[in-house]
Write a protein that holds these residues in place. Structure first.
Motif, mmCIF file in Angstrom:
data_model
loop_
_atom_site.group_PDB
_atom_site.id
_atom_site.type_symbol
_atom_site.label_atom_id
_atom_site.label_comp_id
_atom_site.label_asym_id
_atom_site.label_seq_id
_atom_site.Cartn_x
_atom_site.Cartn_y
_atom_site.Cartn_z
ATOM 1 N N MET A 54 -34.263 -20.203 -73.004
ATOM 2 C CA MET A 54 -34.847 -18.786 -73.092
ATOM 3 C C MET A 54 -33.843 -17.816 -72.030
ATOM 4 S SD MET A 54 -38.408 -17.940 -71.164
ATOM 5 C CE MET A 54 -39.366 -16.582 -71.551
ATOM 6 N N ALA A 55 -33.883 -16.828 -72.554
ATOM 7 C CA ALA A 55 -32.899 -15.743 -72.081
ATOM 8 C C ALA A 55 -33.488 -15.227 -70.698
ATOM 9 C CB ALA A 55 -32.508 -14.632 -72.927
ATOM 10 N N ALA A 56 -32.650 -15.155 -69.829
ATOM 11 C CA ALA A 56 -33.053 -14.323 -68.670
ATOM 12 C C ALA A 56 -33.633 -12.679 -68.812
ATOM 13 C CB ALA A 56 -32.044 -14.245 -67.617
ATOM 14 N N PRO A 57 -34.612 -12.270 -68.088
ATOM 15 C CA PRO A 57 -35.170 -10.970 -68.688
ATOM 16 C C PRO A 57 -34.202 -9.908 -68.174
ATOM 17 C CG PRO A 57 -36.749 -12.102 -66.794
ATOM 18 C CD PRO A 57 -35.598 -12.959 -66.880
ATOM 19 N N ARG A 58 -33.782 -8.895 -68.884
ATOM 20 C CA ARG A 58 -33.024 -7.944 -68.708
ATOM 21 C C ARG A 58 -33.502 -6.981 -67.563
ATOM 22 N NH1 ARG A 58 -30.239 -5.542 -74.029
ATOM 23 N NH2 ARG A 58 -29.872 -4.137 -72.344
ATOM 24 N N PRO A 59 -32.470 -6.402 -66.857
ATOM 25 C CA PRO A 59 -33.033 -5.393 -65.850
ATOM 26 C C PRO A 59 -33.558 -4.073 -66.520
ATOM 27 C CG PRO A 59 -30.591 -5.868 -65.465
ATOM 28 C CD PRO A 59 -31.104 -6.632 -66.884
ATOM 29 N N VAL A 60 -34.519 -3.498 -65.960
ATOM 30 C CA VAL A 60 -34.907 -2.328 -66.402
ATOM 31 C C VAL A 60 -34.735 -1.074 -65.401
ATOM 32 C CG1 VAL A 60 -37.152 -1.008 -66.989
ATOM 33 C CG2 VAL A 60 -36.707 -3.461 -67.551
ATOM 34 N N VAL A 61 -34.192 0.085 -65.799
ATOM 35 C CA VAL A 61 -34.053 1.021 -65.054
ATOM 36 C C VAL A 61 -35.079 1.897 -64.525
ATOM 37 C CG1 VAL A 61 -32.522 3.097 -64.818
ATOM 38 C CG2 VAL A 61 -31.427 1.259 -65.763
ATOM 39 N N VAL A 62 -35.517 2.092 -63.261
ATOM 40 C CA VAL A 62 -36.529 2.975 -62.944
ATOM 41 C C VAL A 62 -35.941 4.300 -62.487
ATOM 42 C CG1 VAL A 62 -38.500 3.380 -61.215
ATOM 43 C CG2 VAL A 62 -37.762 0.994 -62.158
ATOM 44 N N TYR A 63 -36.166 5.419 -63.082
ATOM 45 C CA TYR A 63 -35.932 6.659 -62.711
ATOM 46 C C TYR A 63 -36.886 7.347 -61.816
ATOM 47 C CZ TYR A 63 -32.901 6.041 -66.486
ATOM 48 O OH TYR A 63 -31.898 5.766 -67.452
ATOM 49 N N TYR A 64 -36.413 7.978 -60.519
ATOM 50 C CA TYR A 64 -37.505 8.343 -59.728
ATOM 51 C C TYR A 64 -36.834 9.624 -58.921
ATOM 52 C CZ TYR A 64 -34.627 6.543 -55.852
ATOM 53 O OH TYR A 64 -33.839 6.486 -54.804
ATOM 54 N N TRP A 65 -37.821 10.428 -58.392
ATOM 55 C CA TRP A 65 -37.338 11.663 -57.358
ATOM 56 C C TRP A 65 -38.525 11.708 -56.651
ATOM 57 C CZ3 TRP A 65 -38.439 11.830 -62.651
ATOM 58 C CH2 TRP A 65 -39.651 12.690 -62.992
ATOM 59 N N LEU A 66 -38.005 12.285 -55.430
ATOM 60 C CA LEU A 66 -38.833 12.522 -54.224
ATOM 61 C C LEU A 66 -39.221 13.994 -53.920
ATOM 62 C CD1 LEU A 66 -37.410 9.671 -53.446
ATOM 63 C CD2 LEU A 66 -38.864 10.184 -51.136
ATOM 64 N N PRO A 67 -40.313 14.786 -54.543
ATOM 65 C CA PRO A 67 -40.472 16.129 -54.620
ATOM 66 C C PRO A 67 -40.139 16.887 -53.048
ATOM 67 C CG PRO A 67 -42.023 15.051 -55.755
ATOM 68 C CD PRO A 67 -41.501 13.970 -55.218
ATOM 69 N N GLY A 68 -40.669 15.876 -51.937
ATOM 70 C CA GLY A 68 -40.338 16.276 -50.554
ATOM 71 C C GLY A 68 -39.065 16.267 -50.215
ATOM 72 N N ASP A 69 -38.146 15.617 -50.977
ATOM 73 C CA ASP A 69 -36.767 15.641 -50.488
ATOM 74 C C ASP A 69 -35.871 16.753 -51.366
ATOM 75 O OD1 ASP A 69 -37.385 13.795 -48.721
ATOM 76 O OD2 ASP A 69 -35.992 12.453 -49.618
ATOM 77 N N ASN A 70 -36.770 17.573 -52.039
ATOM 78 C CA ASN A 70 -36.050 18.550 -53.028
ATOM 79 C C ASN A 70 -35.510 18.064 -54.054
ATOM 80 O OD1 ASN A 70 -37.376 20.689 -51.517
ATOM 81 N ND2 ASN A 70 -35.851 20.701 -50.200
ATOM 82 N N ASP A 71 -35.446 16.774 -54.645
ATOM 83 C CA ASP A 71 -34.872 16.017 -55.512
ATOM 84 C C ASP A 71 -35.432 16.894 -56.913
ATOM 85 O OD1 ASP A 71 -33.950 14.267 -54.072
ATOM 86 O OD2 ASP A 71 -35.129 12.743 -54.766
ATOM 87 N N ALA A 72 -34.274 17.056 -57.798
ATOM 88 C CA ALA A 72 -34.771 17.787 -59.194
ATOM 89 C C ALA A 72 -35.323 16.840 -60.191
ATOM 90 C CB ALA A 72 -33.577 18.516 -59.572
ATOM 91 N N THR A 73 -35.991 17.393 -60.984
ATOM 92 C CA THR A 73 -36.641 16.137 -61.913
ATOM 93 C C THR A 73 -35.529 16.227 -63.121
ATOM 94 O OG1 THR A 73 -37.913 18.149 -63.105
ATOM 95 C CG2 THR A 73 -38.923 16.766 -61.562
#
Length: 154
Positions: A1-20
């Protein structure tokens, strides 16, 4: 059985003025079946502190944000990706809320910059009456009329 592949999680924190348009990202490896769980996201989240996660998903023909609070719940996908809007609850991982370091630093700087009031402060000088409001009123002009409406217009 193959190992699970990594999944990318995209995120931003509006309180830190991150841009969507330019989200941050990190990888998680799903454990067990059923996709990526909230616990997978919280355990691998790269910033210290306690956070609340909202995940973007499609609902009918609209995009909505789903609040996921159960650690064992699978997080929703949107266009085969995980997008999270993250709200910082506090900077440390304890349950007790604490002010963010930038706010605390600003408060300390303001206290340091505030000039100390001198012990023997003089009372401020009274304001200057530039429009002569305090001057005595001029004497009233003698009235020679009958005291009716025509006297107002000469």
């Amino acid at each position: 059985m193959a190992a699970p592949r990594p999944v990318v999680v995209y995120y931003w924190l509006p309180g830190d003025n991150d841009a969507t348009e330019h989200p941050n990202a990190f990888e998680v490896i799903p454990r067990g079946g059923g996709g990526v769980k909230l616990r997978d996201v919280t355990e691998r989240f790269p910033l210290p502190g306690k956070y609340h996660f909202r995940f973007r998903m499609r609902w009918e023909s609209s995009l909505v944000w789903m609040d996921v609070t159960n650690e064992n719940s699978a997080v929703p996908l949107c266009d085969n990706r995980i997008f999270a809007k993250v709200l910082r609850i506090n900077w440390n991982s304890s349950e007790e809320p604490s002010p963010s370091p930038p706010v605390e630093q600003q408060r300390q700087q303001q206290q340091q910059q505030a000039p100390a009031a001198p012990a023997t402060a003089k009372a401020p000088a009274p304001p200057v009456d530039m429009l002569n409001f305090d001057a005595p009123a001029p004497p009233a002009a003698p009235r020679g009329g009958k005291g009716d409406f025509d006297d107002l217009f000469g």
